[in-house]
Design an enzyme around this catalytic site. Sequence first.
Site, PDB file in Angstrom:
ATOM      1  N   HIS A  58      -2.868  -1.752   9.454  1.00 25.15           N
ATOM      2  CA  HIS A  58      -2.449  -2.967   9.923  1.00 25.15           C
ATOM      3  C   HIS A  58      -1.146  -3.024  10.773  1.00 25.15           C
ATOM      4  O   HIS A  58      -0.445  -2.071  10.727  1.00 25.15           O
ATOM      5  CB  HIS A  58      -2.263  -3.725   8.620  1.00 25.15           C
ATOM      6  CG  HIS A  58      -3.197  -4.038   7.695  1.00 25.15           C
ATOM      7  ND1 HIS A  58      -3.482  -5.414   7.315  1.00 25.15           N
ATOM      8  CD2 HIS A  58      -4.073  -3.198   7.175  1.00 25.15           C
ATOM      9  CE1 HIS A  58      -4.443  -5.524   6.538  1.00 25.15           C
ATOM     10  NE2 HIS A  58      -4.904  -4.001   6.545  1.00 25.15           N
ATOM     11  N   GLU A 111       0.725  -1.322  -0.024  1.00 24.96           N
ATOM     12  CA  GLU A 111       0.162   0.066   0.016  1.00 24.96           C
ATOM     13  C   GLU A 111       0.717   1.285  -0.076  1.00 24.96           C
ATOM     14  O   GLU A 111       0.384   2.302   0.651  1.00 24.96           O
ATOM     15  CB  GLU A 111      -0.839   0.033   1.355  1.00 24.96           C
ATOM     16  CG  GLU A 111      -2.116  -1.240   0.918  1.00 24.96           C
ATOM     17  CD  GLU A 111      -3.101  -0.840   1.989  1.00 24.96           C
ATOM     18  OE1 GLU A 111      -3.255   0.086   2.632  1.00 24.96           O
ATOM     19  OE2 GLU A 111      -4.059  -1.730   2.279  1.00 24.96           O
TER      20      GLU A 111
END
Length: 419
Positions: A241, A18
């Site tokens: 995360h 990401e």
Amino acid sequence: MIAELLDREQHDIALLQEVWSENDYLFLKRALATSHPFTHYFRSGVIGSGLAVFSKHRIEDALLYQYSLNGYPYMVHHGDWFGGKAVGLVILNVCGMKAHVYVTHLHAEYSRAKDDYLPHRTVQAWELLNFIRHTSADADLVVLGGDLNMHPQDLGTRLLRAHTGLRDCYAETDTFHGCEDGITLIADNPFTKKKDLLPFEKGIRIDYILIKGSDRVCVRCESMSTTKGSVPDKPFPYSDHESLTSQLLLQRSDCMDGRVRQRDSSDTGAPVCERVEVVSEARGVVKEGLHQTERLRLLAMCVLAVGLALLLLPATALPWFYPHGHCALSYALLGLLGVLGLAMVVSGALLYVLFTTQLKALNGTEASMKLSAVNLRGSNGGCWEEEEGTEMEAPASLSHPPPHGGARSEQPTLLDCEE
């Protein structure tokens, strides 16, 4: 904050997902130029794959494979299609050992109860495991790190482990420090919507570091840890995360007993019957995806047909309107219908092309799975049964002590892996 963390922890290899902005990657590259001088950024899709590797070891080669299925472009609020989800491979030389390190990010699961993307994620898992199998034959060490967007017992995870022999670091580590049950997407994270985690109130484990040795190198996970929520002295976390860190112990197999060597060198740790079963289950999911995509293509054809009808309506109606001297409003209405028809024709045609392409990918994957299942059944008579009348079915980082005096060290090599 992430650059500071990586610079402080001094991991040998860091695998990031990401990293959508290339400017962010360039910032990290400058910030980690001393601690991680070797980097690679994998570019794909519209906005990029988001995959990046930072390493203390020289990157000898790199390769990217973009998944054939990755959601739908009209699901803009999900955005996966624009990211060009893929798997990236970098090849490193670690103390004379050839390491194949993979980083990936699979399609997200937006609803556990109604997962419309399950066939796409299953195809991605199948393509991932085949990419690893076909590119790691000469590797001494295989490491896969990334956001798989799958629970440990989900179909795609079982498929990946069964057919590659990759082992989950969390499941076999001697020591673990981090979130309860190894959770990597926790409910208390301010960037996470708790309703998206239901029915898992505490969170889910969807990020992994998977490992595999060879007949030349044995590998095991000595310790593993995760970040736990907020950055120290800050009210926010590093990401939505939690990051994973694994410390791996590498040892040349001539220093190990035969039982450990066989475990690390086997192509897969799963029995043949188990592999047949999980492939059959995956084929079922892919077939469901085929039926779903066929319905969507039929809908696209209907949109195209209605659009053509609306587009032809003004042309057929104008000769009737003109001699009767109808008002400008009637002509405006016909023009509006023409524009609407044109929009529907373009949309229907594009969707038809999209769904036709996806059908080919699904059919190709189903055929590949069928071939694999047939070969597996042929290799094990205990898995043979009659089927369809024609078939028989019965961020990662590495750290190590340097060799002394320039000679090859026979001592175990310590690897520290971060995802």
